[in-house]
Motif scaffolding. Structure first.
Motif, PDB file in Angstrom:
ATOM      1  N   MET A 171       0.829  -1.195   0.000  1.00 34.81           N
ATOM      2  CA  MET A 171       0.000   0.000   0.000  1.00 34.81           C
ATOM      3  C   MET A 171       0.873   1.259   0.000  1.00 34.81           C
ATOM      4  O   MET A 171       0.618   2.213  -0.738  1.00 34.81           O
ATOM      5  CB  MET A 171      -0.940   0.020   1.206  1.00 34.81           C
ATOM      6  CG  MET A 171      -1.911   1.188   1.174  1.00 34.81           C
ATOM      7  SD  MET A 171      -3.130   1.119   2.487  1.00 34.81           S
ATOM      8  CE  MET A 171      -2.197   1.766   3.848  1.00 34.81           C
ATOM      9  N   LEU A 172       1.936   1.270   0.795  1.00 38.05           N
ATOM     10  CA  LEU A 172       2.854   2.400   0.829  1.00 38.05           C
ATOM     11  C   LEU A 172       3.500   2.599  -0.544  1.00 38.05           C
ATOM     12  O   LEU A 172       3.633   3.729  -1.019  1.00 38.05           O
ATOM     13  CB  LEU A 172       3.927   2.179   1.894  1.00 38.05           C
ATOM     14  CG  LEU A 172       5.019   3.241   1.981  1.00 38.05           C
ATOM     15  CD1 LEU A 172       4.436   4.603   2.331  1.00 38.05           C
ATOM     16  CD2 LEU A 172       6.063   2.821   3.000  1.00 38.05           C
ATOM     17  N   THR A 173       3.878   1.517  -1.201  1.00 42.29           N
ATOM     18  CA  THR A 173       4.468   1.600  -2.539  1.00 42.29           C
ATOM     19  C   THR A 173       3.490   2.222  -3.529  1.00 42.29           C
ATOM     20  O   THR A 173       3.868   3.065  -4.344  1.00 42.29           O
ATOM     21  CB  THR A 173       4.907   0.204  -3.008  1.00 42.29           C
ATOM     22  OG1 THR A 173       5.867  -0.313  -2.077  1.00 42.29           O
ATOM     23  CG2 THR A 173       5.522   0.242  -4.391  1.00 42.29           C
ATOM     24  N   LEU A 174       2.226   1.844  -3.435  1.00 43.85           N
ATOM     25  CA  LEU A 174       1.209   2.423  -4.319  1.00 43.85           C
ATOM     26  C   LEU A 174       1.007   3.911  -4.038  1.00 43.85           C
ATOM     27  O   LEU A 174       0.865   4.716  -4.964  1.00 43.85           O
ATOM     28  CB  LEU A 174      -0.112   1.675  -4.174  1.00 43.85           C
ATOM     29  CG  LEU A 174      -0.133   0.264  -4.759  1.00 43.85           C
ATOM     30  CD1 LEU A 174      -1.424  -0.451  -4.366  1.00 43.85           C
ATOM     31  CD2 LEU A 174       0.018   0.302  -6.264  1.00 43.85           C
ATOM     32  N   PHE A 175       0.992   4.303  -2.767  1.00 38.59           N
ATOM     33  CA  PHE A 175       0.879   5.725  -2.411  1.00 38.59           C
ATOM     34  C   PHE A 175       2.045   6.519  -2.992  1.00 38.59           C
ATOM     35  O   PHE A 175       1.870   7.577  -3.577  1.00 38.59           O
ATOM     36  CB  PHE A 175       0.838   5.927  -0.892  1.00 38.59           C
ATOM     37  CG  PHE A 175      -0.504   5.705  -0.259  1.00 38.59           C
ATOM     38  CD1 PHE A 175      -1.671   6.113  -0.882  1.00 38.59           C
ATOM     39  CD2 PHE A 175      -0.598   5.113   0.986  1.00 38.59           C
ATOM     40  CE1 PHE A 175      -2.904   5.927  -0.291  1.00 38.59           C
ATOM     41  CE2 PHE A 175      -1.832   4.924   1.593  1.00 38.59           C
ATOM     42  CZ  PHE A 175      -2.986   5.329   0.945  1.00 38.59           C
ATOM     43  N   ARG A 176       3.252   5.990  -2.822  1.00 36.50           N
ATOM     44  CA  ARG A 176       4.432   6.695  -3.337  1.00 36.50           C
ATOM     45  C   ARG A 176       4.372   6.843  -4.853  1.00 36.50           C
ATOM     46  O   ARG A 176       4.698   7.900  -5.388  1.00 36.50           O
ATOM     47  CB  ARG A 176       5.702   5.950  -2.933  1.00 36.50           C
ATOM     48  CG  ARG A 176       6.060   6.140  -1.487  1.00 36.50           C
ATOM     49  CD  ARG A 176       7.336   5.418  -1.156  1.00 36.50           C
ATOM     50  NE  ARG A 176       7.730   5.687   0.202  1.00 36.50           N
ATOM     51  CZ  ARG A 176       8.540   4.917   0.913  1.00 36.50           C
ATOM     52  NH1 ARG A 176       9.047   3.829   0.374  1.00 36.50           N
ATOM     53  NH2 ARG A 176       8.845   5.233   2.155  1.00 36.50           N
ATOM     54  N   LYS A 177       3.967   5.781  -5.529  1.00 36.83           N
ATOM     55  CA  LYS A 177       3.861   5.822  -6.994  1.00 36.83           C
ATOM     56  C   LYS A 177       2.848   6.887  -7.424  1.00 36.83           C
ATOM     57  O   LYS A 177       3.114   7.688  -8.331  1.00 36.83           O
ATOM     58  CB  LYS A 177       3.445   4.449  -7.529  1.00 36.83           C
ATOM     59  CG  LYS A 177       3.350   4.388  -9.025  1.00 36.83           C
ATOM     60  CD  LYS A 177       2.953   3.000  -9.488  1.00 36.83           C
ATOM     61  CE  LYS A 177       2.788   2.969 -10.994  1.00 36.83           C
ATOM     62  NZ  LYS A 177       2.344   1.649 -11.450  1.00 36.83           N
ATOM     63  N   ALA A 178       1.693   6.924  -6.773  1.00 34.58           N
ATOM     64  CA  ALA A 178       0.659   7.907  -7.109  1.00 34.58           C
ATOM     65  C   ALA A 178       1.148   9.328  -6.845  1.00 34.58           C
ATOM     66  O   ALA A 178       0.890  10.239  -7.633  1.00 34.58           O
ATOM     67  CB  ALA A 178      -0.616   7.626  -6.318  1.00 34.58           C
ATOM     68  N   LEU A 179       1.882   9.526  -5.748  1.00 33.14           N
ATOM     69  CA  LEU A 179       2.392  10.857  -5.422  1.00 33.14           C
ATOM     70  C   LEU A 179       3.465  11.298  -6.416  1.00 33.14           C
ATOM     71  O   LEU A 179       3.528  12.470  -6.788  1.00 33.14           O
ATOM     72  CB  LEU A 179       2.922  10.888  -3.997  1.00 33.14           C
ATOM     73  CG  LEU A 179       1.850  10.758  -2.909  1.00 33.14           C
ATOM     74  CD1 LEU A 179       2.491  10.553  -1.540  1.00 33.14           C
ATOM     75  CD2 LEU A 179       0.932  11.956  -2.901  1.00 33.14           C
ATOM     76  N   ARG A 180       4.308  10.368  -6.858  1.00 27.56           N
ATOM     77  CA  ARG A 180       5.324  10.714  -7.861  1.00 27.56           C
ATOM     78  C   ARG A 180       4.658  11.152  -9.162  1.00 27.56           C
ATOM     79  O   ARG A 180       5.133  12.071  -9.827  1.00 27.56           O
ATOM     80  CB  ARG A 180       6.251   9.531  -8.107  1.00 27.56           C
ATOM     81  CG  ARG A 180       7.290   9.369  -7.040  1.00 27.56           C
ATOM     82  CD  ARG A 180       8.357   8.333  -7.416  1.00 27.56           C
ATOM     83  NE  ARG A 180       9.168   8.049  -6.264  1.00 27.56           N
ATOM     84  CZ  ARG A 180       9.017   6.993  -5.469  1.00 27.56           C
ATOM     85  NH1 ARG A 180       8.097   6.097  -5.739  1.00 27.56           N
ATOM     86  NH2 ARG A 180       9.791   6.823  -4.431  1.00 27.56           N
ATOM     87  N   LYS A 238       1.965  12.661  -9.425  1.00 21.11           N
ATOM     88  CA  LYS A 238       1.426  14.007  -9.206  1.00 21.11           C
ATOM     89  C   LYS A 238       2.542  15.022  -8.964  1.00 21.11           C
ATOM     90  O   LYS A 238       2.288  16.138  -8.531  1.00 21.11           O
ATOM     91  CB  LYS A 238       0.439  13.991  -8.042  1.00 21.11           C
ATOM     92  CG  LYS A 238      -0.812  13.174  -8.335  1.00 21.11           C
ATOM     93  CD  LYS A 238      -1.788  13.269  -7.192  1.00 21.11           C
ATOM     94  CE  LYS A 238      -3.024  12.451  -7.431  1.00 21.11           C
ATOM     95  NZ  LYS A 238      -3.782  12.810  -8.593  1.00 21.11           N
ATOM     96  N   LYS A 239       3.787  14.596  -9.193  1.00 20.80           N
ATOM     97  CA  LYS A 239       4.961  15.478  -9.072  1.00 20.80           C
ATOM     98  C   LYS A 239       5.180  15.984  -7.641  1.00 20.80           C
ATOM     99  O   LYS A 239       5.595  17.108  -7.427  1.00 20.80           O
ATOM    100  CB  LYS A 239       4.864  16.663 -10.034  1.00 20.80           C
ATOM    101  CG  LYS A 239       4.595  16.284 -11.471  1.00 20.80           C
ATOM    102  CD  LYS A 239       5.815  15.702 -12.096  1.00 20.80           C
ATOM    103  CE  LYS A 239       5.587  15.541 -13.607  1.00 20.80           C
ATOM    104  NZ  LYS A 239       5.863  14.273 -14.122  1.00 20.80           N
TER     105      LYS A 239
END
Length: 168
Positions: free
Chosen positions: A26-35, A37-38
């Motif tokens: 889940m943390l990996t998915l959050f980080r990917k989504a945030l990246r 969004k720049k």
């Protein structure tokens, strides 16, 4: 048939919508989504929190930077109580040392859910292995160093395994 219910007076088992999640995935998915969004990631400790009355206005970082902010999210995990205190807030969160063990077993139970024994010890399948833990004492288990990842190996052999061997 593989579960000993001796000493159990009640339990719950849902057929759908129950289970566990992989916090790291889940943390990996959050980080990917945030990246995507720049969003910038800054690896630094928070050393201070600035306030204007009841409003947080920024944070000071261990690398010397100061960031102004309209909103600050406290995602400090086991250190969340210490970070909240920097803003003058009391948050009853403190580090606790936990051990998680992975083991293989000859017997595989395809229908095995997450089991939590009345002792607090839990076990669940994870692919071809099992995960277990939960045997730490409640009193005096506050870990002054949240970076202490030394495993308490005797906990598995002396406490967890006998409970699992009796229950399953």
């Amino acid at each position: 048939p593989w579960l000993s219910t001796e000493g159990i007076s009640a339990g719950a088992y849902g057929r759908t919508g129950e289970g566990w999640f992989d916090a790291h995935a889940m943390l990996t998915l959050f980080r990917k989504a945030l990246r995507q969004k720049k969003v910038d990631f800054i690896a630094a400790d928070v050393t201070g929190i600035a306030r204007d009355g009841n409003r947080v206005t920024g944070v000071s970082l261990g690398n010397g930077e100061t960031l102004e902010a309209g909103i600050v999210v406290n995602a400090a995990g086991p250190n969340a109580g210490k970070v909240a205190a920097m803003a003058g807030l009391e948050l009853p969160v403190e580090p606790r040392k936990r051990n998680v063990f992975v083991f293989e077993a000859r017997e595989k139970y395809a229908d095995m859910p997450l089991l939590v024994d009345p002792s607090g010890i839990y076990v669940r399948p994870e692919g071809s292995v099992y995960l277990t833990g939960g045997a730490e004492p409640e009193e005096g288990d506050c870990a002054p160093d949240p970076g202490d990842f030394e495993v308490n190996w005797p906990l598995f052999e002396e406490v967890i395994w006998p409970v699992l061997a009796t229950r399953i």
